[in-house]
Design a protein around this motif. Sequence first.
Motif, PDB file in Angstrom:
ATOM      1  N   ILE A   1       9.813  52.434  16.969  1.00 31.43           N
ATOM      2  CA  ILE A   1       8.834  52.973  17.917  1.00 31.43           C
ATOM      3  C   ILE A   1       8.367  51.868  18.861  1.00 31.43           C
ATOM      4  CG2 ILE A   1       6.446  53.802  18.120  1.00 31.43           C
ATOM      5  CD1 ILE A   1       6.923  55.544  15.675  1.00 31.43           C
ATOM      6  N   GLY A   2       8.089  50.693  18.298  1.00 33.98           N
ATOM      7  CA  GLY A   2       7.690  49.554  19.122  1.00 33.98           C
ATOM      8  C   GLY A   2       8.790  49.140  20.079  1.00 33.98           C
ATOM      9  N   LEU A   3      10.046  49.197  19.621  1.00 27.89           N
ATOM     10  CA  LEU A   3      11.178  48.819  20.468  1.00 27.89           C
ATOM     11  C   LEU A   3      11.299  49.758  21.670  1.00 27.89           C
ATOM     12  CD1 LEU A   3      13.636  46.879  20.656  1.00 27.89           C
ATOM     13  CD2 LEU A   3      14.957  48.620  19.444  1.00 27.89           C
TER      14      LEU A   3
ATOM     15  N   LEU B   1       0.088  48.824  12.007  1.00 32.27           N
ATOM     16  CA  LEU B   1      -0.475  49.123  10.691  1.00 32.27           C
ATOM     17  C   LEU B   1      -0.862  50.599  10.556  1.00 32.27           C
ATOM     18  CD1 LEU B   1      -1.477  48.158   7.935  1.00 32.27           C
ATOM     19  CD2 LEU B   1      -3.644  47.523   9.011  1.00 32.27           C
ATOM     20  N   ALA B   2      -1.605  51.131  11.533  1.00 34.21           N
ATOM     21  CA  ALA B   2      -2.112  52.502  11.426  1.00 34.21           C
ATOM     22  C   ALA B   2      -0.975  53.520  11.420  1.00 34.21           C
ATOM     23  CB  ALA B   2      -3.089  52.793  12.565  1.00 34.21           C
ATOM     24  N   GLN B   3       0.023  53.345  12.271  1.00 33.72           N
ATOM     25  CA  GLN B   3       1.118  54.314  12.285  1.00 33.72           C
ATOM     26  C   GLN B   3       1.993  54.202  11.036  1.00 33.72           C
ATOM     27  OE1 GLN B   3       3.144  54.278  16.165  1.00 33.72           O
ATOM     28  NE2 GLN B   3       1.947  56.113  16.621  1.00 33.72           N
ATOM     29  N   GLY B   4       2.106  53.006  10.490  1.00 34.47           N
ATOM     30  CA  GLY B   4       2.821  52.861   9.226  1.00 34.47           C
ATOM     31  C   GLY B   4       2.117  53.617   8.111  1.00 34.47           C
ATOM     32  N   MET B   5       0.791  53.526   8.090  1.00 35.26           N
ATOM     33  CA  MET B   5       0.003  54.277   7.113  1.00 35.26           C
ATOM     34  C   MET B   5       0.125  55.782   7.356  1.00 35.26           C
ATOM     35  SD  MET B   5      -3.419  51.901   7.042  1.00 35.26           S
ATOM     36  CE  MET B   5      -4.353  53.101   6.099  1.00 35.26           C
ATOM     37  N   GLN B   6       0.138  56.185   8.631  1.00 38.46           N
ATOM     38  CA  GLN B   6       0.253  57.605   8.961  1.00 38.46           C
ATOM     39  C   GLN B   6       1.564  58.193   8.439  1.00 38.46           C
ATOM     40  OE1 GLN B   6       0.387  58.572  13.137  1.00 38.46           O
ATOM     41  NE2 GLN B   6       0.525  60.762  12.760  1.00 38.46           N
ATOM     42  N   ILE B   7       2.668  57.489   8.689  1.00 42.37           N
ATOM     43  CA  ILE B   7       3.974  57.981   8.242  1.00 42.37           C
ATOM     44  C   ILE B   7       4.017  58.098   6.723  1.00 42.37           C
ATOM     45  CG2 ILE B   7       6.434  57.407   8.084  1.00 42.37           C
ATOM     46  CD1 ILE B   7       6.200  56.171  10.868  1.00 42.37           C
ATOM     47  N   THR B   8       3.469  57.081   6.038  1.00 44.74           N
ATOM     48  CA  THR B   8       3.444  57.104   4.575  1.00 44.74           C
ATOM     49  C   THR B   8       2.618  58.275   4.056  1.00 44.74           C
ATOM     50  OG1 THR B   8       3.651  54.686   4.510  1.00 44.74           O
ATOM     51  CG2 THR B   8       2.849  55.778   2.511  1.00 44.74           C
TER      52      THR B   8
ATOM     53  N   LEU C   1       7.672  40.458   9.386  1.00 43.33           N
ATOM     54  CA  LEU C   1       7.220  40.847   8.051  1.00 43.33           C
ATOM     55  C   LEU C   1       8.271  41.628   7.255  1.00 43.33           C
ATOM     56  CD1 LEU C   1       3.574  41.956   8.933  1.00 43.33           C
ATOM     57  CD2 LEU C   1       4.255  39.855   7.761  1.00 43.33           C
ATOM     58  N   PHE C   2       9.118  42.406   7.964  1.00 42.93           N
ATOM     59  CA  PHE C   2      10.021  43.317   7.255  1.00 42.93           C
ATOM     60  C   PHE C   2      11.468  43.179   7.727  1.00 42.93           C
ATOM     61  CE2 PHE C   2       5.809  45.358   7.359  1.00 42.93           C
ATOM     62  CZ  PHE C   2       5.581  45.500   5.996  1.00 42.93           C
ATOM     63  N   HIS C   3      11.868  41.954   8.088  1.00 42.60           N
ATOM     64  CA  HIS C   3      13.216  41.752   8.639  1.00 42.60           C
ATOM     65  C   HIS C   3      14.309  42.124   7.623  1.00 42.60           C
ATOM     66  CE1 HIS C   3      12.000  37.898   6.807  1.00 42.60           C
ATOM     67  NE2 HIS C   3      13.272  37.821   6.406  1.00 42.60           N
ATOM     68  N   ALA C   4      14.043  41.930   6.333  1.00 39.73           N
ATOM     69  CA  ALA C   4      15.066  42.254   5.332  1.00 39.73           C
ATOM     70  C   ALA C   4      15.368  43.756   5.347  1.00 39.73           C
ATOM     71  CB  ALA C   4      14.598  41.809   3.948  1.00 39.73           C
TER      72      ALA C   4
ATOM     73  N   SER D   1      14.392  55.059   4.839  1.00 38.68           N
ATOM     74  CA  SER D   1      14.356  54.092   3.739  1.00 38.68           C
ATOM     75  C   SER D   1      13.071  53.267   3.724  1.00 38.68           C
ATOM     76  CB  SER D   1      15.576  53.174   3.818  1.00 38.68           C
ATOM     77  OG  SER D   1      15.674  52.572   5.086  1.00 38.68           O
ATOM     78  N   SER D   2      12.422  53.102   4.879  1.00 41.96           N
ATOM     79  CA  SER D   2      11.143  52.389   4.953  1.00 41.96           C
ATOM     80  C   SER D   2      10.386  52.838   6.204  1.00 41.96           C
ATOM     81  CB  SER D   2      11.352  50.872   5.011  1.00 41.96           C
ATOM     82  OG  SER D   2      10.125  50.211   5.314  1.00 41.96           O
ATOM     83  N   PRO D   3       9.078  53.156   6.075  1.00 39.38           N
ATOM     84  CA  PRO D   3       8.310  53.556   7.268  1.00 39.38           C
ATOM     85  C   PRO D   3       8.231  52.445   8.302  1.00 39.38           C
ATOM     86  CG  PRO D   3       6.852  53.205   5.384  1.00 39.38           C
ATOM     87  CD  PRO D   3       8.255  53.199   4.865  1.00 39.38           C
ATOM     88  N   TRP D   4       8.355  51.198   7.842  1.00 37.69           N
ATOM     89  CA  TRP D   4       8.231  50.070   8.777  1.00 37.69           C
ATOM     90  C   TRP D   4       9.443  49.965   9.689  1.00 37.69           C
ATOM     91  CZ3 TRP D   4       3.419  49.331   8.722  1.00 37.69           C
ATOM     92  CH2 TRP D   4       2.698  49.457   7.538  1.00 37.69           C
ATOM     93  N   ILE D   5      10.558  50.525   9.270  1.00 38.70           N
ATOM     94  CA  ILE D   5      11.716  50.598  10.167  1.00 38.70           C
ATOM     95  C   ILE D   5      11.397  51.519  11.338  1.00 38.70           C
ATOM     96  CG2 ILE D   5      14.100  51.456  10.375  1.00 38.70           C
ATOM     97  CD1 ILE D   5      14.592  50.500   7.515  1.00 38.70           C
TER      98      ILE D   5
END
Length: 302
Positions: free
Chosen positions: A185-187, A227-234, A54-57, A176-180
Amino acid sequence: MRISQSRANLMLVLVAILWGSSYVFAKQVVDAGMQSGLINGCRGTFCVAAGYLLFHAKINQMSRRDLKIGLTAGLINFSGYYLQTAALRYTTPAKNAFLTTMYVVIAPFILWLFWHQAPRRKDYFAIILAVIGMALLSGVSPANFTLQLGDLLTLISAIFWALQLIYFAKFASTVSSPWIVIFLIGLVQGSLGWVCALLFERPSFAHVHWLQALVPLAILAIVVTFLAQGMQITAQHFTTPTAAGIILMLESLFASLMSVALGFDRLTPQLVIGGVILILANLLMQLDLAKMPFVKRISALH
């Protein structure tokens, strides 16, 4: 994107709902024969795959600072989760859940010690209310509480959860992005999970019901972890760590309600009273008491 503190807190309530529902899926995965290391390995792998798809860019453009912050967040996250799970071998789920929420008590004092941010006066009352509510929800009382090895491991894990709460607010929300961060974290979670699984859990692989575990495991990884942790960081970028911690304690209430709704547990007076006290603690955190009409009148009299 900038959001108000009230909207950030609402996002954290949604995170607590998602985390609370995760216990049902986690139970299904454990019942399918998976152990902690394998669960972490698979969750991390799913999270990395979804994140990159979803966020490779954004991920391909991560800076060295993003990498450092993300890997550190991953180590804190994995340490907390692994210790919390390992502790269940030596203590009860109720005590494990109760002691884990001590991160809400620990976090303000870490902030005070290292960042010199003293808690507000009402924070102390909200924390005390939250701990009482959580004790009622988990069924823990002075009469049945004795410290064991599992309890010590859980308390150490609570330190890591407190550190994660603060780290998300202070550092992870500035990348620069919470998804990074979630990708990294997943890695870390996946890599260390597979290492633990291959070293300590290989005999159990033959007993895993993979088809039974696949769907709840994917939900845990993509909805709860990603999804939930991305929302948490934001959200944590726009609220305080203490407020975030007390809101996220609602996870236990939503978990109990979900368990009752699905027939795993009964609706008890302790659940109702504990839930009400937790909600009151959250209201105390969110309300600006100085602006309440009756407080203004009392202040005017003095």
